[in-house]
Design a protein around this motif. Structure first.
Motif, PDB file in Angstrom:
ATOM      1  N   GLN A   1       1.939   2.098  -3.477  1.00  0.00           N
ATOM      2  CA  GLN A   1       0.780   2.616  -4.238  1.00  0.00           C
ATOM      3  C   GLN A   1       0.550   4.096  -3.904  1.00  0.00           C
ATOM      4  O   GLN A   1       0.339   4.927  -4.796  1.00  0.00           O
ATOM      5  CB  GLN A   1      -0.498   1.837  -3.890  1.00  0.00           C
ATOM      6  CG  GLN A   1      -0.540   0.410  -4.408  1.00  0.00           C
ATOM      7  CD  GLN A   1      -1.655  -0.391  -3.719  1.00  0.00           C
ATOM      8  OE1 GLN A   1      -2.466   0.137  -2.968  1.00  0.00           O
ATOM      9  NE2 GLN A   1      -1.686  -1.699  -3.993  1.00  0.00           N
TER      10      GLN A   1
ATOM     11  N   LYS B   1       0.887   7.431  -6.400  1.00  0.00           N
ATOM     12  CA  LYS B   1      -0.264   8.305  -6.677  1.00  0.00           C
ATOM     13  C   LYS B   1      -0.063   9.743  -6.185  1.00  0.00           C
ATOM     14  O   LYS B   1      -0.585  10.680  -6.776  1.00  0.00           O
ATOM     15  CB  LYS B   1      -1.537   7.726  -6.034  1.00  0.00           C
ATOM     16  CG  LYS B   1      -2.017   6.472  -6.746  1.00  0.00           C
ATOM     17  CD  LYS B   1      -3.455   6.154  -6.403  1.00  0.00           C
ATOM     18  CE  LYS B   1      -3.590   5.668  -4.966  1.00  0.00           C
ATOM     19  NZ  LYS B   1      -5.008   5.424  -4.633  1.00  0.00           N
TER      20      LYS B   1
ATOM     21  N   GLU C   1       0.832  -1.207   0.000  1.00  0.00           N
ATOM     22  CA  GLU C   1       0.000   0.000   0.000  1.00  0.00           C
ATOM     23  C   GLU C   1       0.868   1.260   0.000  1.00  0.00           C
ATOM     24  O   GLU C   1       0.550   2.256  -0.652  1.00  0.00           O
ATOM     25  CB  GLU C   1      -0.909  -0.011   1.242  1.00  0.00           C
ATOM     26  CG  GLU C   1      -2.116   0.862   1.070  1.00  0.00           C
ATOM     27  CD  GLU C   1      -3.199   0.569   2.093  1.00  0.00           C
ATOM     28  OE1 GLU C   1      -4.337   0.951   1.832  1.00  0.00           O
ATOM     29  OE2 GLU C   1      -2.903  -0.025   3.158  1.00  0.00           O
TER      30      GLU C   1
END
Length: 510
Positions: free
Chosen positions: A120, A124, A117
């Protein structure tokens, strides 16, 4: 004569610079405030002390302007980023401001970074997973102060809180929002995955606006405190790093800007987001199709200050009757490049870019009985510059070779340091004679907002003379042999950093 005021809201002080409409500096004022370090890793500001300081410096700068015949065209802001303040339903603080320097979210950051996570979120948002990030600070607050998080109606930073106090509006510029680790850099809006980790909703966060947005309609209290016209437009501006680039004219990928003050930073502006697959660099939105890519370093002038305090002979300073820094620079100039085979990893305050390890610790490598304090002193300065070069090379690999490097900061007072930076980078270094690049960047944003200039590129006409330091080929050849060893030592020691940090913490707790 008409005027602008550029305000730079920092970690321990705020300054205001009064300019005329040709961006010439007329006067500057400064006001300090405490950084509260009541607990291990804490670094907090009292938000109201900071607002009072901002009002005072604007008031004092405006007093130097003749507003009877001239007009204050705008006040524009540069500010530190990555702060967190929890507010109640009346926008009153229920915590102090956790600053970028607060490292209490170390464990939270480490756990998130090692999870899928974490990667990620980085891809982003462009914000490295680190204790300085407001995302990890909010995760830490959820774990450590759940009752405060539950009662918090809003989550602010210093800029949005300041504008709320001045105008009763809850807004923040996109560059500060981008530094939170919660803004999706593709959509330019809050990222739902990051918000869910932080346990906050979009309604709790400030409205995101462009940095050239004008805010007018000062509250009566603010107008009285600053003694300026109530309809003076205030421009949101951007975070200090982005405006530092703007203020030296580094507005394209052709020019890398390096700042070396207490800490340091390497930054380049691009026209599209660029994410580092190795997670070494940040990528933040600046404004209107501009992004800034780079890395902040904890260890700059403060490490050199430590070295001067501990490695310069106090009796020599007295005998020579000269400043300790001037003597240190003389001593360093007398030692050959490479410090006679000595390397220093300068991680005295943990490190952000390029290794993002809050547990990192400093070390000398290669010490023998032949080494002297003079060798150690030069190795410290070389280590700071090699660390900067690690980030510089990461930026080059990602964005391409720059045509020029512009450097600013306190280091520029040292001829030996300027030359060494050019030698370690193997690149000519331009040093502008002007100062306060962040405030200059802020007022160029104001000029653009008011339509006085048609683009931020107009800053070029306000930047004065530049000194150029060219690399010395012999020193360059030496540093190109030492840089890989500098990085190898860091990698080899990396597994031991956390254990040593733990041992040190136990020692200090006793």
């Amino acid at each position: 004569m008409n005027y602008f005021i550029g305000v730079d809201v920092g970690t321990t002080s705020t300054k205001a610079v009064l300019y005329n409409e040709h961006a010439q500096v007329l006067t500057q004022t400064k006001q300090g405030y405490p950084l509260y370090r009541d607990a291990s890793g804490m670094a907090e500001q009292n938000p109201d002390e900071l607002v009072n300081a901002v009002e005072k410096v604007i008031h004092d700068a405006a007093q130097s302007a003749d507003l009877t015949t001239g007009k204050l065209l705008a006040v524009s802001f540069s500010s530190a980023n990555q702060s967190v303040i929890l507010l109640d339903e009346n926008h009153q603080p229920i915590t102090r401001a956790m600053t970028w320097a607060d490292t209490r979210a170390r464990k939270v950051a480490s756990d998130l970074k090692s999870s899928p996570e974490g990667k990620q979120i980085y891809i982003k948002t462009g914000t490295p997973i680190h204790p300085m990030s407001p995302l990890t600070k909010l995760m830490w607050l959820n774990a450590e102060m759940p009752e405060k998080m539950t009662s918090a109606k809003y989550v602010a930073d210093i800029k949005s809180y300041l504008f709320y106090r001045l105008f009763n509006v809850f807004r923040v510029d996109i560059s500060i929002a981008s530094c939170t680790g919660m803004l999706n850099i593709e959509t330019a809006d809050w990222d739902s995955q990051a918000l869910s980790l932080a346990h906050v909703t979009p309604e709790q966060l400030p409205e995101i606006v462009s940095g050239t947005t004008q805010q007018v309609g000062l509250t009566k209290e603010a107008q009285t405190a600053m003694a300026i016209p109530g309809d003076t437009p205030f421009i949101y501006g951007a975070f200090d790093g982005a405006l530092s680039n703007l203020g030296v004219g580094a507005l394209s990928k052709d020019t890398v800007a390096i700042t070396i003050g207490t800490s340091a930073a390497v930054r380049v502006v691009t026209d599209h987001p660029v994410i580092d697959p190795q997670q070494r660099l940040f990528c933040y939105a600046v404004d209107n199709g501009l992004w800034v890519i780079g890395g902040p370093l904890n260890n700059g002038g403060d490490v050199f200050q430590w070295a001067v305090e501990h490695l310069v002979d106090a009796s020599a300073v007295q005998n020579e009757n000269m400043d300790a820094y001037a003597l240190a620079n003389e001593v360093i100039a007398g030692v050959p490049a490479g410090s006679n085979g000595l390397i220093f990893n300068p991680y005295l305050g943990g490190e952000r870019a390029p290794i993002w390890n809050a547990n990192a610790r400093g070390s000398f490598f290669g010490l023998s009985q032949l080494h002297t304090r003079a060798d150690m002193l030069r190795a410290v300065m070389e280590g700071i510059n090699m660390n900067i070069n690690s980030v510089f090379q990461a930026v080059r690999n990602l964005v391409g070779d720059p045509k020029s490097v512009t450097a600013t900061g306190g280091f520029a007072q040292s001829a030996v340091w300027k030359q060494m930076l050019a030698d370690v980078l193997n690149c000519p270094v331009e040093i502008p004679n002007s100062f306060e690049s962040g405030c200059l960047g802020a007022i160029v944003m104001a000029m653009n907002s008011l339509g006085i200039v048609d683009s931020l590129e107009a800053v070029q006409q306000f930047i004065g003379e530049k000194e150029v330091c060219k690399p010395d080929s012999e020193a360059v050849a030496v540093y190109q042999k030492y840089q890989p060893v500098f990085e190898q030592v860091q990698e080899l020691l990396s597994p031991a950093y956390a254990r040593m940090a733990d041992l040190q913490q136990k020692t200090t707790n006793h």
